[in-house]
Design a protein around this motif. Structure first.
Motif, PDB file in Angstrom:
ATOM      1  N   GLY A   1       6.924  -5.229 -11.268  1.00 33.38           N
ATOM      2  CA  GLY A   1       7.049  -6.157 -11.884  1.00 33.38           C
ATOM      3  C   GLY A   1       7.583  -7.053 -11.248  1.00 33.38           C
ATOM      4  O   GLY A   1       6.636  -7.264  -9.579  1.00 33.38           O
ATOM      5  N   ASP A   2       8.361  -8.579 -11.470  1.00 36.27           N
ATOM      6  CA  ASP A   2       8.214  -9.280 -10.972  1.00 36.27           C
ATOM      7  C   ASP A   2      10.178  -9.849 -10.831  1.00 36.27           C
ATOM      8  O   ASP A   2      10.440 -10.098 -12.257  1.00 36.27           O
ATOM      9  CB  ASP A   2       7.603 -10.582 -11.622  1.00 36.27           C
ATOM     10  CG  ASP A   2       7.815 -11.468  -9.948  1.00 36.27           C
ATOM     11  OD1 ASP A   2       7.771 -11.774  -9.449  1.00 36.27           O
ATOM     12  OD2 ASP A   2       7.462 -13.310 -11.378  1.00 36.27           O
ATOM     13  N   PRO A   3      10.642  -9.582  -9.905  1.00 36.82           N
ATOM     14  CA  PRO A   3      10.465  -9.022  -8.834  1.00 36.82           C
ATOM     15  C   PRO A   3       9.962  -7.575  -8.323  1.00 36.82           C
ATOM     16  O   PRO A   3      10.196  -7.172  -9.617  1.00 36.82           O
ATOM     17  CB  PRO A   3      11.674  -9.806  -8.164  1.00 36.82           C
ATOM     18  CG  PRO A   3      12.684  -9.353  -8.828  1.00 36.82           C
ATOM     19  CD  PRO A   3      11.853  -9.965 -10.059  1.00 36.82           C
ATOM     20  N   PRO A   4       9.643  -7.933  -7.543  1.00 41.86           N
ATOM     21  CA  PRO A   4       9.510  -6.191  -7.676  1.00 41.86           C
ATOM     22  C   PRO A   4      10.318  -5.185  -7.045  1.00 41.86           C
ATOM     23  O   PRO A   4      10.920  -5.162  -6.506  1.00 41.86           O
ATOM     24  CB  PRO A   4       8.261  -6.340  -5.895  1.00 41.86           C
ATOM     25  CG  PRO A   4       8.618  -7.479  -4.876  1.00 41.86           C
ATOM     26  CD  PRO A   4       9.366  -8.242  -6.191  1.00 41.86           C
ATOM     27  N   ILE A   5      10.532  -4.028  -7.786  1.00 46.82           N
ATOM     28  CA  ILE A   5      11.249  -2.796  -8.285  1.00 46.82           C
ATOM     29  C   ILE A   5      10.647  -1.881  -7.653  1.00 46.82           C
ATOM     30  O   ILE A   5       9.111  -1.558  -8.075  1.00 46.82           O
ATOM     31  CB  ILE A   5      12.440  -2.981  -9.353  1.00 46.82           C
ATOM     32  CG1 ILE A   5      12.083  -3.798  -9.637  1.00 46.82           C
ATOM     33  CG2 ILE A   5      12.722  -2.065  -9.215  1.00 46.82           C
ATOM     34  CD1 ILE A   5      13.444  -4.784  -9.050  1.00 46.82           C
ATOM     35  N   SER A   6      10.983  -1.213  -6.865  1.00 43.67           N
ATOM     36  CA  SER A   6      10.976   0.430  -6.453  1.00 43.67           C
ATOM     37  C   SER A   6      11.077   1.613  -6.349  1.00 43.67           C
ATOM     38  O   SER A   6      12.295   0.935  -5.985  1.00 43.67           O
ATOM     39  CB  SER A   6      10.287   0.476  -5.146  1.00 43.67           C
ATOM     40  OG  SER A   6       9.159  -0.987  -4.343  1.00 43.67           O
ATOM     41  N   GLN A   7      11.339   2.153  -6.401  1.00 47.12           N
ATOM     42  CA  GLN A   7      12.091   3.914  -6.724  1.00 47.12           C
ATOM     43  C   GLN A   7      11.490   4.739  -5.129  1.00 47.12           C
ATOM     44  O   GLN A   7      10.446   5.323  -5.161  1.00 47.12           O
ATOM     45  CB  GLN A   7      11.578   4.263  -7.680  1.00 47.12           C
ATOM     46  CG  GLN A   7      12.327   3.662  -8.664  1.00 47.12           C
ATOM     47  CD  GLN A   7      12.309   4.418 -10.882  1.00 47.12           C
ATOM     48  OE1 GLN A   7      12.179   5.504 -10.159  1.00 47.12           O
ATOM     49  NE2 GLN A   7      11.234   3.724 -11.223  1.00 47.12           N
ATOM     50  N   TRP A   8      13.023   5.210  -4.874  1.00 46.96           N
ATOM     51  CA  TRP A   8      12.313   5.974  -2.710  1.00 46.96           C
ATOM     52  C   TRP A   8      12.769   7.706  -3.744  1.00 46.96           C
ATOM     53  O   TRP A   8      14.297   7.391  -4.192  1.00 46.96           O
ATOM     54  CB  TRP A   8      13.515   5.490  -2.207  1.00 46.96           C
ATOM     55  CG  TRP A   8      12.273   4.602  -1.375  1.00 46.96           C
ATOM     56  CD1 TRP A   8      11.460   3.485  -1.807  1.00 46.96           C
ATOM     57  CD2 TRP A   8      12.370   4.047  -0.671  1.00 46.96           C
ATOM     58  NE1 TRP A   8      10.631   2.945  -1.260  1.00 46.96           N
ATOM     59  CE2 TRP A   8      11.607   3.716   0.184  1.00 46.96           C
ATOM     60  CE3 TRP A   8      13.249   4.741   0.956  1.00 46.96           C
ATOM     61  CZ2 TRP A   8      11.240   2.494   1.474  1.00 46.96           C
ATOM     62  CZ3 TRP A   8      13.402   4.073   2.061  1.00 46.96           C
ATOM     63  CH2 TRP A   8      12.722   2.641   2.239  1.00 46.96           C
ATOM     64  N   HIS A   9      12.617   8.462  -4.715  1.00 52.49           N
ATOM     65  CA  HIS A   9      13.458   9.898  -4.936  1.00 52.49           C
ATOM     66  C   HIS A   9      13.664  10.766  -3.478  1.00 52.49           C
ATOM     67  O   HIS A   9      12.546  11.220  -2.644  1.00 52.49           O
ATOM     68  CB  HIS A   9      12.175  10.501  -5.198  1.00 52.49           C
ATOM     69  CG  HIS A   9      12.206   9.567  -6.788  1.00 52.49           C
ATOM     70  ND1 HIS A   9      12.271  10.067  -8.382  1.00 52.49           N
ATOM     71  CD2 HIS A   9      10.992   8.284  -6.669  1.00 52.49           C
ATOM     72  CE1 HIS A   9      12.186   8.844  -8.872  1.00 52.49           C
ATOM     73  NE2 HIS A   9      11.218   8.096  -8.655  1.00 52.49           N
ATOM     74  N   TYR A  10      14.547  11.541  -3.412  1.00 46.39           N
ATOM     75  CA  TYR A  10      15.434  11.956  -2.538  1.00 46.39           C
ATOM     76  C   TYR A  10      15.767  13.310  -3.063  1.00 46.39           C
ATOM     77  O   TYR A  10      15.528  13.537  -4.489  1.00 46.39           O
ATOM     78  CB  TYR A  10      16.395  10.985  -1.728  1.00 46.39           C
ATOM     79  CG  TYR A  10      15.921  10.418  -0.536  1.00 46.39           C
ATOM     80  CD1 TYR A  10      16.288  10.909   0.323  1.00 46.39           C
ATOM     81  CD2 TYR A  10      16.002   8.875  -0.917  1.00 46.39           C
ATOM     82  CE1 TYR A  10      15.418   9.513   0.913  1.00 46.39           C
ATOM     83  CE2 TYR A  10      15.334   7.657  -0.170  1.00 46.39           C
ATOM     84  CZ  TYR A  10      15.264   8.771   1.239  1.00 46.39           C
ATOM     85  OH  TYR A  10      14.698   7.561   1.771  1.00 46.39           O
ATOM     86  N   GLU A  11      16.086  13.925  -2.605  1.00 46.26           N
ATOM     87  CA  GLU A  11      15.878  15.398  -3.424  1.00 46.26           C
ATOM     88  C   GLU A  11      17.513  15.079  -4.139  1.00 46.26           C
ATOM     89  O   GLU A  11      17.341  15.701  -5.820  1.00 46.26           O
ATOM     90  CB  GLU A  11      16.308  17.111  -2.536  1.00 46.26           C
ATOM     91  CG  GLU A  11      17.038  17.990  -2.946  1.00 46.26           C
ATOM     92  CD  GLU A  11      17.010  19.229  -2.446  1.00 46.26           C
ATOM     93  OE1 GLU A  11      17.601  20.348  -2.301  1.00 46.26           O
ATOM     94  OE2 GLU A  11      16.354  18.080  -0.682  1.00 46.26           O
TER      95      GLU A  11
END
Length: 102
Positions: free
Chosen positions: A72-82
């Motif tokens: 998307g715009d703005p760029p959305i990222s997901q960081w998956h932890y335990e």
């Protein structure tokens, strides 16, 4: 909106409701909330805070198990932890949420 228009809108709404009558079905969904809510669990957990940089998250919690995005715009990222997921806009945390307990 004048009184005449308001009366017309009310009449149309009433007629629509009457016409739907017995053909309208209502449904409900049961929502179960565990004894400790998401907000209470989040308050007790050590999670990244809004505004932290991606470098700060890596320093504090290590490498994520998985990274998805950016999308998307703005760029959305997901960081998956335990036990949780961190959402980033560009290189800044916008939200961190706990994964459901199993």
């Amino acid at each position: 909106m004048n009184k005449r228009t308001l009366k017309a809108v009310c009449a149309v709404t009433a007629l629509t409701a009457l016409a739907a009558g017995p053909f309208t079905a209502a449904t409900a969904e049961e929502v179960r909330v565990p004894v400790m809510s998401q907000a209470e669990r989040s308050a007790q957990e050590n999670l990244p805070r809004t505004g932290m940089s991606d470098a700060s998250v890596r320093n504090g919690w290590g490498e994520p198990r998985q990274i998805t995005g950016p999308v998307g715009d703005p760029p959305i990222s997901q960081w998956h932890y335990e036990g949780f997921v961190v959402y980033f806009e560009d290189d800044r945390v916008i939200h961190a949420v706990l994964k459901p307990e199993r």
